[in-house]
Design a protein around this motif. Structure first.
Motif, PDB file in Angstrom:
ATOM      1  N   GLY A   1     -18.560  -0.885  28.207  1.00 55.23           N
ATOM      2  CA  GLY A   1     -19.502  -0.298  27.507  1.00 55.23           C
ATOM      3  C   GLY A   1     -19.515   0.143  26.126  1.00 55.23           C
ATOM      4  N   MET A   2     -18.647  -0.115  25.936  1.00 55.70           N
ATOM      5  CA  MET A   2     -17.910  -0.870  24.713  1.00 55.70           C
ATOM      6  C   MET A   2     -18.823  -1.877  23.736  1.00 55.70           C
ATOM      7  SD  MET A   2     -15.236   2.085  23.764  1.00 55.70           S
ATOM      8  CE  MET A   2     -14.813   2.029  22.754  1.00 55.70           C
ATOM      9  N   ARG A   3     -17.933  -2.834  25.327  1.00 54.68           N
ATOM     10  CA  ARG A   3     -17.750  -4.299  24.380  1.00 54.68           C
ATOM     11  C   ARG A   3     -19.416  -4.798  24.357  1.00 54.68           C
ATOM     12  NH1 ARG A   3     -14.774  -5.696  28.062  1.00 54.68           N
ATOM     13  NH2 ARG A   3     -13.059  -5.345  27.395  1.00 54.68           N
ATOM     14  N   ARG A   4     -20.160  -4.669  25.117  1.00 61.94           N
ATOM     15  CA  ARG A   4     -21.107  -4.415  25.144  1.00 61.94           C
ATOM     16  C   ARG A   4     -22.339  -4.036  24.336  1.00 61.94           C
ATOM     17  NH1 ARG A   4     -24.461  -8.824  26.590  1.00 61.94           N
ATOM     18  NH2 ARG A   4     -24.391  -8.852  28.036  1.00 61.94           N
ATOM     19  N   ARG A   5     -22.141  -3.095  23.210  1.00 62.27           N
ATOM     20  CA  ARG A   5     -22.196  -2.185  22.258  1.00 62.27           C
ATOM     21  C   ARG A   5     -22.145  -3.249  20.642  1.00 62.27           C
ATOM     22  NH1 ARG A   5     -20.321   3.277  23.817  1.00 62.27           N
ATOM     23  NH2 ARG A   5     -20.081   3.161  21.916  1.00 62.27           N
ATOM     24  N   LEU A   6     -20.597  -3.784  21.027  1.00 67.03           N
ATOM     25  CA  LEU A   6     -20.577  -4.350  19.777  1.00 67.03           C
ATOM     26  C   LEU A   6     -21.125  -5.762  19.551  1.00 67.03           C
ATOM     27  CD1 LEU A   6     -18.375  -4.481  17.232  1.00 67.03           C
ATOM     28  CD2 LEU A   6     -16.737  -4.943  19.210  1.00 67.03           C
ATOM     29  N   ASP A   7     -21.131  -5.903  21.405  1.00 70.41           N
ATOM     30  CA  ASP A   7     -22.127  -7.556  21.577  1.00 70.41           C
ATOM     31  C   ASP A   7     -23.362  -7.429  20.894  1.00 70.41           C
ATOM     32  OD1 ASP A   7     -22.280 -10.058  22.080  1.00 70.41           O
ATOM     33  OD2 ASP A   7     -23.092  -9.215  23.708  1.00 70.41           O
ATOM     34  N   ILE A   8     -24.409  -6.364  20.985  1.00 72.08           N
ATOM     35  CA  ILE A   8     -25.598  -6.081  20.843  1.00 72.08           C
ATOM     36  C   ILE A   8     -25.603  -6.212  19.076  1.00 72.08           C
ATOM     37  CG2 ILE A   8     -27.244  -4.907  20.552  1.00 72.08           C
ATOM     38  CD1 ILE A   8     -26.876  -4.286  23.688  1.00 72.08           C
ATOM     39  N   ALA A   9     -24.302  -5.152  18.479  1.00 75.47           N
ATOM     40  CA  ALA A   9     -23.850  -4.385  17.207  1.00 75.47           C
ATOM     41  C   ALA A   9     -24.115  -6.063  16.424  1.00 75.47           C
ATOM     42  CB  ALA A   9     -23.415  -3.566  16.694  1.00 75.47           C
ATOM     43  N   MET A  10     -23.509  -7.120  17.143  1.00 71.99           N
ATOM     44  CA  MET A  10     -23.006  -7.875  16.576  1.00 71.99           C
ATOM     45  C   MET A  10     -24.553  -9.133  16.336  1.00 71.99           C
ATOM     46  SD  MET A  10     -19.274  -9.405  18.698  1.00 71.99           S
ATOM     47  CE  MET A  10     -19.527 -10.995  18.041  1.00 71.99           C
ATOM     48  N   SER A  11     -25.252  -9.234  17.615  1.00 74.05           N
ATOM     49  CA  SER A  11     -26.326 -10.008  17.384  1.00 74.05           C
ATOM     50  C   SER A  11     -26.758  -9.122  16.559  1.00 74.05           C
ATOM     51  CB  SER A  11     -26.881  -9.697  19.025  1.00 74.05           C
ATOM     52  OG  SER A  11     -26.539  -9.909  20.050  1.00 74.05           O
ATOM     53  N   LEU A  12     -27.103  -8.326  16.483  1.00 75.55           N
ATOM     54  CA  LEU A  12     -27.730  -7.757  14.549  1.00 75.55           C
ATOM     55  C   LEU A  12     -27.864  -8.180  13.102  1.00 75.55           C
ATOM     56  CD1 LEU A  12     -28.911  -3.503  16.139  1.00 75.55           C
ATOM     57  CD2 LEU A  12     -30.574  -6.043  16.511  1.00 75.55           C
ATOM     58  N   ILE A  13     -26.522  -8.869  13.464  1.00 78.45           N
ATOM     59  CA  ILE A  13     -26.088  -8.946  12.035  1.00 78.45           C
ATOM     60  C   ILE A  13     -27.657 -10.200  11.282  1.00 78.45           C
ATOM     61  CG2 ILE A  13     -24.353 -10.118  10.669  1.00 78.45           C
ATOM     62  CD1 ILE A  13     -22.131  -9.106  12.104  1.00 78.45           C
TER      63      ILE A  13
ATOM     64  N   GLU B   1     -25.340   4.006  28.740  1.00 78.90           N
ATOM     65  CA  GLU B   1     -24.686   3.616  26.801  1.00 78.90           C
ATOM     66  C   GLU B   1     -25.575   2.675  26.128  1.00 78.90           C
ATOM     67  OE1 GLU B   1     -20.474   2.840  26.497  1.00 78.90           O
ATOM     68  OE2 GLU B   1     -19.900   5.003  27.552  1.00 78.90           O
ATOM     69  N   VAL B   2     -26.141   1.634  26.969  1.00 82.78           N
ATOM     70  CA  VAL B   2     -26.569   0.052  26.848  1.00 82.78           C
ATOM     71  C   VAL B   2     -27.814   0.618  26.652  1.00 82.78           C
ATOM     72  CG1 VAL B   2     -27.497  -2.068  27.531  1.00 82.78           C
ATOM     73  CG2 VAL B   2     -24.872  -1.368  27.183  1.00 82.78           C
ATOM     74  N   TRP B   3     -28.718   1.481  27.875  1.00 79.49           N
ATOM     75  CA  TRP B   3     -30.007   1.713  27.470  1.00 79.49           C
ATOM     76  C   TRP B   3     -30.057   2.670  26.516  1.00 79.49           C
ATOM     77  CZ3 TRP B   3     -30.449   3.911  33.059  1.00 79.49           C
ATOM     78  CH2 TRP B   3     -30.144   2.876  34.643  1.00 79.49           C
ATOM     79  N   ASP B   4     -29.073   3.517  26.326  1.00 72.17           N
ATOM     80  CA  ASP B   4     -29.495   4.058  24.733  1.00 72.17           C
ATOM     81  C   ASP B   4     -29.054   3.442  23.062  1.00 72.17           C
ATOM     82  OD1 ASP B   4     -29.098   6.823  26.184  1.00 72.17           O
ATOM     83  OD2 ASP B   4     -27.405   7.475  25.768  1.00 72.17           O
ATOM     84  N   THR B   5     -28.838   2.425  23.574  1.00 72.12           N
ATOM     85  CA  THR B   5     -28.600   1.399  22.606  1.00 72.12           C
ATOM     86  C   THR B   5     -29.696   0.378  22.373  1.00 72.12           C
ATOM     87  OG1 THR B   5     -26.223   1.256  22.548  1.00 72.12           O
ATOM     88  CG2 THR B   5     -27.646  -0.617  21.734  1.00 72.12           C
ATOM     89  N   VAL B   6     -30.908   0.124  23.726  1.00 67.75           N
ATOM     90  CA  VAL B   6     -31.742  -0.623  23.582  1.00 67.75           C
ATOM     91  C   VAL B   6     -32.790   0.373  22.850  1.00 67.75           C
ATOM     92  CG1 VAL B   6     -33.554  -1.593  25.114  1.00 67.75           C
ATOM     93  CG2 VAL B   6     -30.837  -1.877  25.423  1.00 67.75           C
ATOM     94  N   LYS B   7     -32.963   1.374  23.549  1.00 68.45           N
ATOM     95  CA  LYS B   7     -33.940   2.254  23.418  1.00 68.45           C
ATOM     96  C   LYS B   7     -34.044   2.668  21.423  1.00 68.45           C
ATOM     97  CE  LYS B   7     -34.162   5.357  27.533  1.00 68.45           C
ATOM     98  NZ  LYS B   7     -33.483   6.582  28.523  1.00 68.45           N
ATOM     99  N   GLN B   8     -32.597   3.314  21.026  1.00 66.85           N
ATOM    100  CA  GLN B   8     -33.067   3.278  19.520  1.00 66.85           C
ATOM    101  C   GLN B   8     -32.828   1.506  19.273  1.00 66.85           C
ATOM    102  OE1 GLN B   8     -28.385   3.519  18.533  1.00 66.85           O
ATOM    103  NE2 GLN B   8     -28.215   5.419  20.100  1.00 66.85           N
ATOM    104  N   LEU B   9     -32.970   0.445  19.596  1.00 66.04           N
ATOM    105  CA  LEU B   9     -33.531  -0.764  19.109  1.00 66.04           C
ATOM    106  C   LEU B   9     -34.770  -0.588  18.229  1.00 66.04           C
ATOM    107  CD1 LEU B   9     -30.978  -3.709  20.267  1.00 66.04           C
ATOM    108  CD2 LEU B   9     -30.524  -2.442  17.931  1.00 66.04           C
ATOM    109  N   ALA B  10     -35.341  -0.317  19.488  1.00 66.06           N
ATOM    110  CA  ALA B  10     -37.318  -0.355  19.850  1.00 66.06           C
ATOM    111  C   ALA B  10     -37.638   0.919  18.832  1.00 66.06           C
ATOM    112  CB  ALA B  10     -37.801  -0.003  20.595  1.00 66.06           C
ATOM    113  N   GLN B  11     -36.727   2.068  18.189  1.00 64.15           N
ATOM    114  CA  GLN B  11     -37.346   3.275  17.341  1.00 64.15           C
ATOM    115  C   GLN B  11     -37.164   2.634  16.652  1.00 64.15           C
ATOM    116  OE1 GLN B  11     -34.625   6.097  18.745  1.00 64.15           O
ATOM    117  NE2 GLN B  11     -35.189   6.731  21.128  1.00 64.15           N
ATOM    118  N   GLY B  12     -36.268   1.594  16.172  1.00 66.83           N
ATOM    119  CA  GLY B  12     -35.778   0.928  15.021  1.00 66.83           C
ATOM    120  C   GLY B  12     -36.883   0.287  14.683  1.00 66.83           C
TER     121      GLY B  12
END
Length: 271
Positions: free
Chosen positions: A142-154, A176-187
């Motif tokens: 989950g951490m690795r995937r969150r880091l991967d998504i974070a890299m995608s947002l640069i 963990e990934v679901w929460d990250t995706v929800k945060q993206l849309a909220q932003g």
């Protein structure tokens, strides 16, 4: 008095794609509104990854048109790439580098000012600050995937494609990934999510399109899709609300066979 029409972040009209004699996409149509999560749901081999590769300019369609952030994917690929980010089925992090070093590297490649500050902001945003100095190879799935998504947002892309983002993750990592995706849309980020996991689409999507045998057979909100199941049968003491799984199986029937060309395309993309 006129009301301004909001232009779709993604518009797909009649997109077709074949691999030799195999018709993978047979005329796909849908719109994705800005700042929403749109789930493209389908069995293995339905054509999900092929469509994402077309929308992200990695593959050319045989027919139809598609625009992303107002740019034609065929005629204006450079502008499309500036507006999007693509996260594939497997995390593309360098496991030898620390989490922070991964982020700094991408920020440097994008020629951003103060890459270190960019990395620190993203580590905090994705709850990875404490792990930032550790090698990414020590991270959980989950951490690795969150880091991967974070890299995608640069670079602040307005649209992000997540192609099967929770493949192979354990239940906690998926949450963990679901929460990250929800945060993206909220932003305000527009998210196009491909998945074969019905509960994932239920949890995340504002709208869900079911891709089956190369076409969209239904497209709507979760509530709208549930209404497709007709009421009937003998009365029961406890009435169960239909799930997305009930709707999907009623519409699709037997699971589609894996499309060899689609699978081959996916493997190439992950290398």
């Amino acid at each position: 008095m006129t009301t301004a029409t909001i232009e779709p972040a993604i518009r797909v009209q009649g997109v077709k794609k074949s691999f030799k004699d195999l018709n993978v996409l047979r005329g796909v149509d849908f719109d994705v509104q800005p700042g929403t999560i749109f789930a493209l749901l389908g069995s293995n081999g339905a054509g999900k990854t092929t469509l994402v590769r077309i929308l992200s300019t990695l593959l050319k369609a045989d027919g139809g048109t598609a625009t992303v952030s107002g740019f034609d994917v065929a005629a204006q690929p450079g502008q499309v790439r500036e507006a999007i980010s693509l996260t594939g089925q497997f995390a593309a992090v360098d496991e030898v580098l620390t989490g922070r070093e991964n982020l700094v590297l991408i920020a440097q490649l994008r020629h951003l000012k103060n890459p270190g500050a960019v990395a620190d902001e993203l580590l905090a945003r994705f709850s990875l600050t404490e792990a930032g100095s550790r090698k990414a190879g020590t991270y959980s799935g989950g951490m690795r995937r969150r880091l991967d998504i974070a890299m995608s947002l640069i670079g602040d892309p307005s649209i992000i494609f997540l192609d099967e983002p929770t493949t192979g993750l354990d239940p906690q990592a998926r949450i963990e990934v679901w929460d990250t995706v929800k945060q993206l849309a909220q932003g305000g980020t527009t998210v196009l999510l491909t998945t074969q996991y019905l509960d994932e689409a239920e949890q995340l999507a504002d709208r869900i399109a079911i891709l089956h045998k190369g076409t969209i057979i239904q497209n709507g909100t979760l509530a709208e899709l549930k209404k497709l199941l007709p009421a009937g049968g003998e009365p029961v003491l406890v009435e169960k609300e239909p799930s997305l799984e009930d709707v999907f199986l009623a519409l699709v029937g037997e699971p589609a066979e894996t499309d060899a060309a689609e699978a081959a395309t996916t493997r190439k993309a992950s290398r």
